[in-house]
Scaffold this active site. Structure first.
Site, PDB file in Angstrom:
ATOM      1  N   CYS A 104       6.857  -7.878   1.566  1.00 42.38           N
ATOM      2  CA  CYS A 104       7.045  -7.382   0.210  1.00 42.38           C
ATOM      3  C   CYS A 104       7.475  -8.503  -0.746  1.00 42.38           C
ATOM      4  O   CYS A 104       8.458  -9.192  -0.492  1.00 42.38           O
ATOM      5  CB  CYS A 104       8.093  -6.270   0.202  1.00 42.38           C
ATOM      6  SG  CYS A 104       8.399  -5.591  -1.437  1.00 42.38           S
TER       7      CYS A 104
ATOM      8  N   ASN B  56      -4.933 -11.653   6.720  1.00 38.57           N
ATOM      9  CA  ASN B  56      -4.848 -10.692   5.619  1.00 38.57           C
ATOM     10  C   ASN B  56      -4.943 -11.449   4.298  1.00 38.57           C
ATOM     11  O   ASN B  56      -4.382 -12.522   4.155  1.00 38.57           O
ATOM     12  CB  ASN B  56      -3.521  -9.926   5.718  1.00 38.57           C
ATOM     13  CG  ASN B  56      -3.291  -8.972   4.560  1.00 38.57           C
ATOM     14  OD1 ASN B  56      -2.188  -8.897   4.032  1.00 38.57           O
ATOM     15  ND2 ASN B  56      -4.293  -8.227   4.157  1.00 38.57           N
TER      16      ASN B  56
ATOM     17  N   MET C 287       0.818  -1.207   0.000  1.00 41.54           N
ATOM     18  CA  MET C 287       0.000   0.000   0.000  1.00 41.54           C
ATOM     19  C   MET C 287       0.856   1.265   0.000  1.00 41.54           C
ATOM     20  O   MET C 287       0.364   2.356   0.281  1.00 41.54           O
ATOM     21  CB  MET C 287      -0.934  -0.016   1.207  1.00 41.54           C
ATOM     22  CG  MET C 287      -1.902  -1.188   1.214  1.00 41.54           C
ATOM     23  SD  MET C 287      -3.082  -1.150  -0.133  1.00 41.54           S
ATOM     24  CE  MET C 287      -4.211   0.080   0.473  1.00 41.54           C
ATOM     25  N   ALA C 288       2.144   1.108  -0.307  1.00 46.11           N
ATOM     26  CA  ALA C 288       3.012   2.272  -0.422  1.00 46.11           C
ATOM     27  C   ALA C 288       2.471   3.191  -1.510  1.00 46.11           C
ATOM     28  O   ALA C 288       2.068   2.740  -2.580  1.00 46.11           O
ATOM     29  CB  ALA C 288       4.437   1.845  -0.761  1.00 46.11           C
TER      30      ALA C 288
END
Length: 365
Positions: free
Chosen positions: A92, A194, A1-2
Protein backbone atom coordinates in the site's frame (compact mmCIF):
# COMPACT_ATOMS: atom_id res chain seq x y z
CA UNK A 1 -8.03 -3.29 -5.37
CA UNK A 2 -9.91 -2.68 -2.13
CA UNK A 3 -13.55 -2.04 -2.95
CA UNK A 4 -13.16 -3.76 -6.33
CA UNK A 5 -12.40 -7.44 -5.85
CA UNK A 6 -15.41 -8.42 -3.78
CA UNK A 7 -17.09 -11.78 -4.28
CA UNK A 8 -19.24 -10.54 -7.16
CA UNK A 9 -16.32 -9.30 -9.25
CA UNK A 10 -14.18 -12.32 -8.41
CA UNK A 11 -16.91 -14.67 -9.61
CA UNK A 12 -17.28 -12.70 -12.82
CA UNK A 13 -13.54 -12.84 -13.49
CA UNK A 14 -13.48 -16.53 -12.62
CA UNK A 15 -16.30 -17.26 -15.07
CA UNK A 16 -14.25 -15.75 -17.88
CA UNK A 17 -11.03 -17.43 -16.78
CA UNK A 18 -12.72 -20.84 -16.72
CA UNK A 19 -13.39 -20.64 -20.45
CA UNK A 20 -9.86 -21.78 -21.18
CA UNK A 21 -8.79 -23.50 -17.97
CA UNK A 22 -10.37 -26.06 -15.69
CA UNK A 23 -8.89 -24.27 -12.68
CA UNK A 24 -10.41 -20.94 -13.84
CA UNK A 25 -7.04 -19.60 -14.92
CA UNK A 26 -5.37 -18.97 -11.56
CA UNK A 27 -6.08 -17.48 -8.15
CA UNK A 28 -8.71 -14.81 -7.57
CA UNK A 29 -7.70 -13.04 -4.38
CA UNK A 30 -10.19 -11.28 -2.13
CA UNK A 31 -10.17 -7.70 -0.94
CA UNK A 32 -7.48 -6.79 1.54
CA UNK A 33 -8.69 -7.12 5.13
CA UNK A 34 -6.84 -5.94 8.23
CA UNK A 35 -5.79 -8.60 10.70
CA UNK A 36 -6.74 -6.38 13.62
CA UNK A 37 -10.33 -6.19 12.36
CA UNK A 38 -10.53 -9.98 12.23
CA UNK A 39 -9.07 -10.44 15.68
CA UNK A 40 -11.53 -7.87 17.03
CA UNK A 41 -14.28 -9.87 15.27
CA UNK A 42 -15.63 -7.11 13.05
CA UNK A 43 -18.64 -8.56 11.23
CA UNK A 44 -18.03 -6.78 7.91
CA UNK A 45 -14.39 -7.90 7.77
CA UNK A 46 -15.38 -11.52 8.31
CA UNK A 47 -17.96 -11.17 5.57
CA UNK A 48 -15.25 -9.97 3.20
CA UNK A 49 -13.11 -13.06 3.80
CA UNK A 50 -16.06 -15.40 3.31
CA UNK A 51 -15.89 -16.99 -0.12
CA UNK A 52 -18.69 -18.36 -2.29
CA UNK A 53 -19.28 -22.04 -3.00
CA UNK A 54 -17.85 -21.66 -6.51
CA UNK A 55 -14.64 -20.06 -5.28
CA UNK A 56 -12.02 -22.78 -5.19
CA UNK A 57 -9.29 -22.38 -4.17
CA UNK A 58 -10.18 -19.64 -1.69
CA UNK A 59 -7.54 -16.90 -1.63
CA UNK A 60 -7.71 -14.11 0.91
CA UNK A 61 -5.44 -11.11 1.38
CA UNK A 62 -4.47 -9.85 4.83
CA UNK A 63 -2.68 -6.74 6.00
CA UNK A 64 -1.17 -6.28 9.42
CA UNK A 65 1.62 -4.52 11.31
CA UNK A 66 1.89 -6.62 14.46
CA UNK A 67 3.26 -10.19 14.32
CA UNK A 68 1.09 -11.47 17.16
CA UNK A 69 -2.08 -10.01 15.66
CA UNK A 70 -1.24 -11.33 12.21
CA UNK A 71 -0.56 -14.80 13.60
CA UNK A 72 -3.79 -14.82 15.58
CA UNK A 73 -5.82 -13.61 12.58
CA UNK A 74 -4.40 -16.37 10.37
CA UNK A 75 -5.21 -18.95 13.04
CA UNK A 76 -8.78 -17.66 13.30
CA UNK A 77 -9.21 -17.73 9.51
CA UNK A 78 -8.19 -21.36 9.38
CA UNK A 79 -10.13 -22.35 12.50
CA UNK A 80 -13.23 -21.03 10.75
CA UNK A 81 -12.23 -22.74 7.48
CA UNK A 82 -12.18 -19.56 5.41
CA UNK A 83 -9.13 -19.97 3.16
CA UNK A 84 -6.96 -22.30 1.11
CA UNK A 85 -4.32 -19.61 0.48
CA UNK A 86 -3.30 -16.45 2.33
CA UNK A 87 -1.60 -13.47 0.73
CA UNK A 88 0.12 -10.82 2.85
CA UNK A 89 -0.02 -7.31 1.40
CA UNK A 90 2.98 -5.02 1.94
CA UNK A 91 2.31 -2.81 -1.07
CA UNK A 92 0.00 0.00 0.00
CA UNK A 93 1.41 3.46 -1.00
CA UNK A 94 -1.41 5.55 0.50
CA UNK A 95 0.06 8.36 2.67
CA UNK A 96 -2.43 7.92 5.53
CA UNK A 97 -1.02 4.38 5.91
CA UNK A 98 2.67 4.87 5.13
CA UNK A 99 3.08 7.98 7.28
CA UNK A 100 2.29 5.70 10.22
CA UNK A 101 4.82 3.06 9.16
CA UNK A 102 2.50 0.64 7.42
CA UNK A 103 1.94 -0.58 3.89
CA UNK A 104 4.80 -0.33 1.43
CA UNK A 105 7.24 1.28 3.87
CA UNK A 106 6.99 -1.46 6.49
CA UNK A 107 9.54 -3.81 4.81
CA UNK A 108 12.18 -1.14 5.51
CA UNK A 109 12.07 -2.42 9.08
CA UNK A 110 13.62 -5.78 8.32
CA UNK A 111 13.14 -7.47 11.68
CA UNK A 112 9.48 -6.45 11.89
CA UNK A 113 8.82 -7.66 8.36
CA UNK A 114 10.51 -10.97 9.15
CA UNK A 115 8.47 -11.47 12.32
CA UNK A 116 5.17 -10.76 10.57
CA UNK A 117 5.75 -13.16 7.68
CA UNK A 118 7.13 -15.83 10.02
CA UNK A 119 4.10 -15.52 12.31
CA UNK A 120 1.72 -15.92 9.39
CA UNK A 121 3.57 -18.93 7.97
CA UNK A 122 3.72 -20.63 11.36
CA UNK A 123 0.02 -20.08 12.03
CA UNK A 124 -0.95 -21.21 8.52
CA UNK A 125 0.70 -24.61 8.80
CA UNK A 126 0.14 -26.45 5.51
CA UNK A 127 -1.84 -23.57 3.99
CA UNK A 128 0.42 -21.59 1.62
CA UNK A 129 1.26 -18.00 2.51
CA UNK A 130 2.42 -15.63 -0.22
CA UNK A 131 3.82 -12.12 0.08
CA UNK A 132 3.24 -9.06 -2.11
CA UNK A 133 5.52 -6.06 -1.87
CA UNK A 134 6.86 -3.06 -3.78
CA UNK A 135 10.41 -2.26 -4.82
CA UNK A 136 10.93 -0.09 -1.79
CA UNK A 137 10.21 3.31 -0.31
CA UNK A 138 11.97 5.15 -3.16
CA UNK A 139 14.88 4.54 -5.54
CA UNK A 140 17.37 5.21 -2.73
CA UNK A 141 15.71 2.88 -0.24
CA UNK A 142 14.95 -0.39 -2.03
CA UNK A 143 13.70 -3.32 0.01
CA UNK A 144 12.55 -5.96 -2.48
CA UNK A 145 15.67 -8.11 -2.45
CA UNK A 146 15.72 -8.35 1.34
CA UNK A 147 11.97 -8.95 1.40
CA UNK A 148 12.23 -11.76 -1.13
CA UNK A 149 15.09 -13.49 0.67
CA UNK A 150 13.31 -13.17 4.01
CA UNK A 151 10.05 -14.55 2.58
CA UNK A 152 11.98 -17.49 1.18
CA UNK A 153 13.85 -18.10 4.44
CA UNK A 154 10.79 -18.14 6.71
CA UNK A 155 8.75 -20.43 4.49
CA UNK A 156 6.52 -18.27 2.28
CA UNK A 157 5.21 -20.10 -0.77
CA UNK A 158 5.93 -17.25 -3.22
CA UNK A 159 6.87 -13.58 -3.44
CA UNK A 160 5.12 -11.08 -5.74
CA UNK A 161 6.78 -7.81 -6.68
CA UNK A 162 5.00 -4.69 -7.92
CA UNK A 163 7.65 -2.96 -9.99
CA UNK A 164 7.10 0.46 -8.47
CA UNK A 165 8.26 2.20 -5.30
CA UNK A 166 5.95 3.75 -2.75
CA UNK A 167 7.10 7.14 -4.03
CA UNK A 168 5.81 6.29 -7.51
CA UNK A 169 2.36 5.26 -6.28
CA UNK A 170 0.80 4.11 -9.61
CA UNK A 171 2.55 6.63 -11.86
CA UNK A 172 4.98 6.03 -14.69
CA UNK A 173 5.93 2.57 -15.85
CA UNK A 174 6.55 -0.48 -13.71
CA UNK A 175 10.20 -1.52 -13.54
CA UNK A 176 10.24 -5.06 -14.89
CA UNK A 177 14.03 -5.17 -14.53
CA UNK A 178 13.53 -5.22 -10.77
CA UNK A 179 11.30 -8.27 -11.17
CA UNK A 180 14.02 -9.96 -13.24
CA UNK A 181 16.56 -9.06 -10.56
CA UNK A 182 14.37 -10.53 -7.83
CA UNK A 183 13.98 -13.72 -9.87
CA UNK A 184 17.77 -14.00 -10.01
CA UNK A 185 18.07 -13.24 -6.28
CA UNK A 186 15.34 -15.52 -4.94
CA UNK A 187 15.78 -19.02 -6.32
CA UNK A 188 13.97 -21.20 -3.78
CA UNK A 189 10.37 -20.04 -4.22
CA UNK A 190 8.35 -18.71 -7.17
CA UNK A 191 8.65 -15.03 -8.04
CA UNK A 192 5.57 -13.34 -9.48
CA UNK A 193 5.55 -10.06 -11.40
CA UNK A 194 3.05 -7.24 -10.95
CA UNK A 195 2.66 -3.92 -12.72
CA UNK A 196 1.36 -2.82 -16.13
CA UNK A 197 -0.30 -6.07 -17.13
CA UNK A 198 -2.98 -4.58 -19.35
CA UNK A 199 -3.28 -7.49 -21.79
CA UNK A 200 -2.37 -11.13 -22.28
CA UNK A 201 0.50 -9.98 -24.48
CA UNK A 202 1.84 -7.88 -21.61
CA UNK A 203 1.78 -10.96 -19.39
CA UNK A 204 3.67 -13.04 -21.93
CA UNK A 205 6.23 -10.25 -22.39
CA UNK A 206 6.76 -9.98 -18.65
CA UNK A 207 7.42 -13.69 -18.34
CA UNK A 208 9.81 -13.59 -21.29
CA UNK A 209 11.69 -10.50 -20.13
CA UNK A 210 11.91 -11.25 -16.41
CA UNK A 211 11.80 -15.03 -16.11
CA UNK A 212 9.03 -14.63 -13.53
CA UNK A 213 7.04 -17.72 -12.62
CA UNK A 214 3.70 -15.97 -13.04
CA UNK A 215 1.95 -12.62 -13.09
CA UNK A 216 -0.30 -10.72 -10.70
CA UNK A 217 -3.05 -8.59 -12.24
CA UNK A 218 -4.53 -5.55 -10.55
CA UNK A 219 -5.87 -2.46 -12.33
CA UNK A 220 -5.70 -4.16 -15.72
CA UNK A 221 -8.90 -6.09 -15.07
CA UNK A 222 -10.99 -3.09 -14.02
CA UNK A 223 -13.93 -3.05 -16.42
CA UNK A 224 -12.35 -5.98 -18.29
CA UNK A 225 -13.08 -9.24 -16.45
CA UNK A 226 -12.60 -11.02 -19.77
CA UNK A 227 -8.87 -10.32 -19.40
CA UNK A 228 -8.68 -13.60 -17.49
CA UNK A 229 -10.04 -15.48 -20.50
CA UNK A 230 -7.27 -13.89 -22.56
CA UNK A 231 -4.64 -14.75 -19.97
CA UNK A 232 -5.78 -18.37 -19.69
CA UNK A 233 -5.78 -18.69 -23.47
CA UNK A 234 -2.34 -17.09 -23.84
CA UNK A 235 -0.72 -19.30 -21.23
CA UNK A 236 -2.23 -22.36 -22.88
CA UNK A 237 -0.68 -21.33 -26.19
CA UNK A 238 -3.86 -20.06 -27.86
CA UNK A 239 -4.08 -16.82 -29.87
CA UNK A 240 -7.79 -16.49 -29.12
CA UNK A 241 -8.71 -13.19 -27.45
CA UNK A 242 -11.99 -11.73 -26.24
CA UNK A 243 -12.98 -8.68 -28.29
CA UNK A 244 -16.43 -7.80 -26.99
CA UNK A 245 -18.99 -5.78 -28.89
CA UNK A 246 -20.81 -3.09 -26.96
CA UNK A 247 -23.63 -5.58 -26.50
CA UNK A 248 -21.23 -8.07 -24.93
CA UNK A 249 -20.03 -5.38 -22.54
CA UNK A 250 -23.63 -4.50 -21.66
CA UNK A 251 -24.42 -8.15 -20.91
CA UNK A 252 -21.29 -8.42 -18.74
CA UNK A 253 -22.20 -5.26 -16.84
CA UNK A 254 -25.69 -6.66 -16.29
CA UNK A 255 -24.23 -9.92 -14.96
CA UNK A 256 -22.00 -7.90 -12.63
CA UNK A 257 -25.11 -6.09 -11.35
CA UNK A 258 -26.84 -9.39 -10.60
CA UNK A 259 -23.82 -10.74 -8.73
CA UNK A 260 -23.48 -7.55 -6.68
CA UNK A 261 -27.16 -7.64 -5.78
CA UNK A 262 -26.73 -11.24 -4.57
CA UNK A 263 -23.53 -10.38 -2.70
CA UNK A 264 -25.02 -7.45 -0.78
CA UNK A 265 -28.50 -8.97 -0.62
CA UNK A 266 -29.62 -5.45 -1.51
CA UNK A 267 -30.29 -4.25 -5.07
CA UNK A 268 -29.73 -0.59 -4.26
CA UNK A 269 -26.42 -1.15 -2.53
CA UNK A 270 -25.24 -3.46 -5.30
CA UNK A 271 -25.99 -0.89 -7.99
CA UNK A 272 -24.32 1.89 -6.04
CA UNK A 273 -21.22 -0.27 -5.87
CA UNK A 274 -21.40 -0.89 -9.63
CA UNK A 275 -21.37 2.81 -10.49
CA UNK A 276 -17.61 3.13 -10.12
CA UNK A 277 -17.13 0.40 -12.74
CA UNK A 278 -19.14 2.10 -15.50
CA UNK A 279 -16.35 4.27 -16.95
CA UNK A 280 -13.95 1.32 -16.98
CA UNK A 281 -16.39 -0.96 -18.79
CA UNK A 282 -17.17 1.54 -21.55
CA UNK A 283 -13.65 2.89 -22.07
CA UNK A 284 -13.19 3.40 -25.82
CA UNK A 285 -16.76 2.51 -26.78
CA UNK A 286 -19.22 4.93 -28.43
CA UNK A 287 -21.13 5.75 -25.26
CA UNK A 288 -21.70 9.47 -24.88
CA UNK A 289 -21.35 11.52 -21.74
CA UNK A 290 -25.08 11.73 -21.11
CA UNK A 291 -25.47 7.94 -21.39
CA UNK A 292 -22.49 7.38 -19.08
CA UNK A 293 -23.87 9.78 -16.51
CA UNK A 294 -27.21 8.01 -16.66
CA UNK A 295 -25.61 4.60 -16.14
CA UNK A 296 -23.54 5.96 -13.27
CA UNK A 297 -26.78 7.04 -11.60
CA UNK A 298 -28.72 3.78 -12.09
CA UNK A 299 -31.31 3.25 -9.39
CA UNK A 300 -32.63 -0.28 -10.04
CA UNK A 301 -32.03 -3.30 -12.24
CA UNK A 302 -35.06 -2.24 -14.28
CA UNK A 303 -33.55 1.21 -14.72
CA UNK A 304 -30.21 -0.35 -15.70
CA UNK A 305 -31.90 -2.56 -18.30
CA UNK A 306 -33.61 0.43 -19.88
CA UNK A 307 -30.38 2.43 -20.08
CA UNK A 308 -28.39 -0.48 -21.49
CA UNK A 309 -31.12 -1.13 -24.09
CA UNK A 310 -30.64 2.40 -25.42
CA UNK A 311 -27.02 1.67 -26.39
CA UNK A 312 -25.90 0.48 -29.83
CA UNK A 313 -25.29 -3.16 -28.99
CA UNK A 314 -23.91 -3.84 -32.48
CA UNK A 315 -21.02 -1.42 -32.02
CA UNK A 316 -17.84 -3.46 -32.57
CA UNK A 317 -14.84 -3.80 -30.33
CA UNK A 318 -12.92 -0.50 -30.68
CA UNK A 319 -9.46 -2.01 -30.33
CA UNK A 320 -6.69 0.11 -28.82
CA UNK A 321 -9.00 2.81 -27.35
CA UNK A 322 -10.55 0.15 -25.09
CA UNK A 323 -7.21 -1.19 -23.94
CA UNK A 324 -4.23 0.05 -22.00
CA UNK A 325 -3.99 1.72 -18.57
CA UNK A 326 -7.08 2.20 -16.46
CA UNK A 327 -7.85 2.97 -12.85
CA UNK A 328 -5.84 5.31 -10.65
CA UNK A 329 -2.42 6.51 -11.75
CA UNK A 330 -1.64 9.82 -10.06
CA UNK A 331 1.90 11.13 -9.94
CA UNK A 332 5.18 10.45 -8.21
CA UNK A 333 5.59 12.21 -4.88
CA UNK A 334 7.76 11.92 -1.84
CA UNK A 335 6.80 8.91 0.26
CA UNK A 336 5.12 9.85 3.53
CA UNK A 337 6.88 8.15 6.46
CA UNK A 338 7.01 8.72 10.23
CA UNK A 339 9.68 11.11 11.45
CA UNK A 340 12.98 9.25 11.72
CA UNK A 341 11.62 6.12 9.99
CA UNK A 342 14.38 6.00 7.39
CA UNK A 343 17.21 6.49 9.90
CA UNK A 344 17.48 2.78 10.68
CA UNK A 345 16.27 -0.61 9.46
CA UNK A 346 15.39 -1.42 13.08
CA UNK A 347 12.09 -0.44 14.70
CA UNK A 348 12.54 2.11 17.46
CA UNK A 349 10.44 2.01 20.67
CA UNK A 350 8.80 5.26 19.62
CA UNK A 351 7.74 3.89 16.26
CA UNK A 352 6.65 0.59 17.78
CA UNK A 353 4.36 2.40 20.20
CA UNK A 354 2.39 4.11 17.42
CA UNK A 355 2.61 1.49 14.68
CA UNK A 356 -0.89 0.13 15.40
CA UNK A 357 -2.28 3.36 13.94
CA UNK A 358 -1.16 2.15 10.50
CA UNK A 359 -3.84 -0.52 10.60
CA UNK A 360 -6.78 1.71 11.47
CA UNK A 361 -7.56 2.87 7.93
CA UNK A 362 -6.02 1.10 4.97
CA UNK A 363 -6.23 0.57 1.24
CA UNK A 364 -4.62 -2.05 -0.97
CA UNK A 365 -1.58 -1.55 -3.18
Amino acid sequence: MAGITNMAFRLLCREFGARHSEDAGGLYVGEMVTTRALVEDHKESWRLVTMGEKETPRSIQLYGVDPATVGRAVSMVLERDKADHIDLNFGCPVPKVTRRGGGGVLPWKTELFTMIVRAAVKAAGDVPVTVKTRMGVDEDHLTYRDAGLIAQEVGAAAIALHGRTVKQHYSGQADWEAIADLKQTVTGIPVLGNGDIWSAEDALRMIEQTGADGVVVGRGCQGRPWLFADLAAAFSGSDERVQPTLGDVARTLRRHAELLTEFYEDEGRGLRDLRKHVAWYFKGYPVGGEARQGLAAMESLEDLDAKLAALDWDAPYPGAPAEGPRGRSGHSRRAAVPDGWMDSRELSPEHRERLHEAELDTSGG
